[in-house]
Write an enzyme that holds these catalytic residues in place. Structure first.
Site, PDB file in Angstrom:
ATOM      1  CG  ASP A  13      35.824  88.420  61.246  1.00 15.25           C
ATOM      2  OD1 ASP A  13      34.665  88.582  61.683  1.00 15.25           O
ATOM      3  OD2 ASP A  13      36.612  87.612  61.740  1.00 15.25           O
ATOM      4  CD  GLN A  61      31.354  87.082  69.892  1.00 14.01           C
ATOM      5  OE1 GLN A  61      31.505  87.980  69.084  1.00 14.01           O
ATOM      6  NE2 GLN A  61      31.948  85.901  69.766  1.00 14.01           N
TER       7      GLN A  61
END
Length: 411
Positions: free
Chosen positions: A307, A150
């Site tokens: 998502d 991330q």
């Protein structure tokens, strides 16, 4: 077990199908019950392959506002909010939230999920928890795990080592986030590293690629070139690619040739991308979703994903891929009759191709009897009327059902 009177995938005539030992054994309009065979009359309802979630973040789900809300609605503030939430992560926390999310998905006809799991965590807590849950839930939900950096591979301390460890732990796919790396050089190097790591361990690749409004963000060309050169082709997926919305058409014309040669998959996330993108625009505001219509017209595989579900990047979500398709058709201006009728492909076989499900997926004799029943005769009506998923069968076993609400007008 014999299922009668079904419309398979928008067919104009009804058929019956028989399920034996968890597989489709016969599909024919004229099947009759065998002696003592259990029968189910589907009453002219639509039967589709199960829905496939090709892009979600289960490790972050159901955390919106904890500890802070994303007030700007931007991708980058979302990352900051999640960085604060990671301090509270525990195996129990993740397991509880993911179990809730999986049940939401199952109720909406989803049986396969590809989840991106943050590995920019020295303890790899989320990766450990999701690997456990992948095994525990496999009878009701097949979960595919992407090791997702991330906060970057080169831009996060020990990012390469953490990504490698996550792959060794058992991740199914290798991820990257080139547009979040500190420099263009880091971006390219991160993609090279991710691709080489995937090749070494025979993994799939799914990159958060150019999820930004900056038309100078061009990680996609690097990813596609590597997929072509390394002959990894459709083992590679480019998710988001929202910068493509801002690319000039001359560049896209040249890029499209490489994309077709590379055979990579694309995943668009209409709900979240229309929420996050265009945030620095005044007017006109960009829609900020990749060129779904153009990619599809070129024969490139595109699927849709949710998502995020109620997390720092998206403050809503209920696990319904119907909502994803509905939004996608609007913002991509794909509202022709045939576009709508065939839009279920974005969350069925297109997504199954992205996940490399092969002959384990689809309604055909000899394949696993996994399917869903919708309260409509075709997908146009199902989408337009928000039809309920009446039943979800996984390998012949019912795992979810719904009783539609009765609506009456009193005038």
């Amino acid at each position: 077990m014999l299922f009668q009177n079904a419309f398979l995938e928008n067919a104009s005539t009804q058929v019956s199908f028989r399920v034996q030992d968890g597989r489709f054994s016969e599909i024919d309009p004229d099947l009759v019950p065998l002696s003592g065979e259990e029968t189910v009359d589907l009453g002219g309802k639509l039967v589709l392959p199960p829905f496939v979630e090709s892009h979600v973040h289960l490790d972050t789900c159901l955390t919106a506002g904890d500890p802070v809300w994303n007030m700007s609605g931007t991708l980058f503030e979302g990352i900051e909010c999640w960085s604060k939430r990671k301090d509270k992560l525990s195996r129990e926390d993740i397991r509880e939230r993911v179990n809730r999310a999986v049940r939401m998905y199952a109720a909406n006809g989803v049986q396969f999920i590809r989840t991106h799991v943050d590995v920019t965590d020295p303890k790899l807590t989320a990766m450990q928890a999701l690997i456990e849950l992948r095994e525990e839930l496999r009878d009701v939900m097949e979960i595919q795990i992407v090791a997702f950096p991330q906060e970057g591979i080169l831009s996060y301390p020990n990012g390469k080592e953490l990504l490698t460890e996550a792959v060794k732990m058992g991740a199914d796919c290798v991820g990257a986030i080139p547009h979040f790396e500190f420099t263009r050089e880091y971006s390219v190097e991160s993609l090279n590293f991710a691709m080489e790591l995937a090749a070494k361990y025979d993994k799939l690749v799914d990159v958060h690629c150019d999820e930004i409004d900056d038309e100078a963000s061009r990680g996609l060309e690097t990813l596609a070139a590597r997929a072509l050169e390394m002959q990894m082709f459709d083992k590679v997926t480019a998710s988001h690619t929202t910068a493509m919305h801002s690319y000039n058409n001359a560049y896209v014309l040249r890029l499209m040739r490489l994309l077709k040669m590379s055979k990579i998959n694309f995943v668009a996330n209409p709900l979240v991308n229309t929420h996050l993108q265009g945030r620095v625009d005044t007017y006109p505001k960009r829609r900020g979703i990749t060129r779904v219509k153009e990619l599809t017209a070129e024969g490139i595989n595109v699927s849709f994903g949710h998502d995020d579900i109620f997390d720092p990047w998206y403050p809503m979500g209920n696990g319904s891929l119907r909502d994803v398709v509905f939004m996608g058709l609007h913002v991509c201006q794909m509202m022709g009759y045939e576009d709508i009728m065939n839009s279920y492909h974005f969350i069925t076989d297109n997504a199954a191709k992205t996940l490399h499900l092969g002959d384990r997926y689809g309604i055909a004799e000899g394949r696993p009897a996994s399917f869903i029943v919708l309260d409509a005769k075709n997908y146009y009506d199902a989408l337009n009327q928000n039809a309920a998923v009446l039943a979800s069968y996984k390998e012949g076993r019912k795992i979810a059902e719904a009783i539609p609400a009765v609506r009456r007008t009193l005038f």
